[in-house]
Design an enzyme around this catalytic site. Structure first.
Site: not given
Ligand code: PEP
Length: 257
Positions: A9, A11, A95, A97, A167, A173, A212
């Site tokens: 992803n 973003k 997601h 976000e 998630e 992040g 992460s």
């Molecule tokens: C994500 O954006 O779905 C995500 C898991 O980001 P990160 O791996 O940076 O935590």
């Protein structure tokens, strides 16, 4: 029996040229790869160019978001058929976000899931709790609420097209990852909830972990019985580190640890 699925992803990162360079490098790295599905979710602007670039590679494309309506006066939005047109097989839906920064509700997420399935694409449905919810012991309650609304209109015959992504928001992040045990506990809950809705078909639905994921933790997370892949943000921006995650079945080396 479930083919692991590793998705990047990106973003709001990478212009078209950067996306093309990444795809070129990654496609060389994975040319002999078997038994794992690799998906890139670039910004919308890079999809058209990537469609051509990945056409003869095993890489699949995903939209990062989509509108639930097929077309209309929705300035700034993208429809499912537009995503299909530029080569997408998958769409990330719900997601955190989108939920937190753009006010997407469980009901809206449910409409998107239903619309994506109806159009013959595959939703990557994201669910997960905040730190506050986890600390208040509400993780399963939150997951139940997100899943029951989002899956309400999904028929058992469509369920194998679904991909789930657990998630935990506190891990996205932040550099903080759920331990493999915590991830497995949540994934097991999600699997059981899927069984309630879809019976044994639930055993064919892939559940990714996101939060992460890095080359150093992919091996132990993916070793969990109900973790069937990863949705990767930050560590997917560099082809080497994304490739190291795709090779999750190799224990981390000194280089990747
Ligand atoms: C994500 O954006 O779905 C995500 C898991 O980001 P990160 O791996 O940076 O935590």
């Amino acid at each position: 029996m479930r083919v692991p699925i590793i998705a990047a992803n990106w973003k709001m990162h990478k212009r078209v040229g950067e996306a093309l360079r990444f795809a070129e490098q990654l496609s060389v790295m994975i040319q002999d790869l078997e038994g794992v599905e690799v998906v890139l979710a670039p910004p919308f602007t890079a999809l058209g160019a990537l469609k051509e670039a990945v056409a003869s590679t095993p890489i699949e494309l995903a939209g990062q978001n989509v509108h639930a309506e097929p077309e209309g006066a929705f300035t700034g939005e993208i429809s499912i058929s537009m995503l299909a047109d530029v080569g997408c097989r998958y769409v990330i839906v719900g997601h955190s976000e989108r939920r937190q920064l753009f006010g997407e509700t469980n009901e809206l997420v449910a409409r998107k899931v239903a619309a994506v399935l109806k159009a013959g694409l595959r939703p990557i449905l994201c669910v997960g709790e905040t730190l506050e919810q986890r600390e208040a012991g509400r993780t399963f309650e939150v997951l139940e609420e997100q899943l029951s609304t989002a899956l309400d209109g999904v028929a058992e015959t469509q369920a194998t097209e679904l991909v789930l992504a657990y998630e935990p928001i506190w891990a996205i992040g932040t550099g903080r990852t759920a331990t493999p045990e915590l991830a497995q506990e949540a994934h097991k809950f999600v699997r059981e909830r899927l069984r309630k809705g879809f019976g044994t078909t639930a055993d064919r639905i892939r559940i990714q972990y996101g939060g992460s994921v890095k080359p150093s933790n992919a091996y132990s997370l993916m070793a969990q019985p109900d973790v069937d892949g990863a949705l990767v943000g930050g560590a997917s921006l560099d082809p080497e580190s994304f490739y190291a995650i795709i090779q999750f079945d190799r224990p981390p080396t000194e280089e990747t640890a």
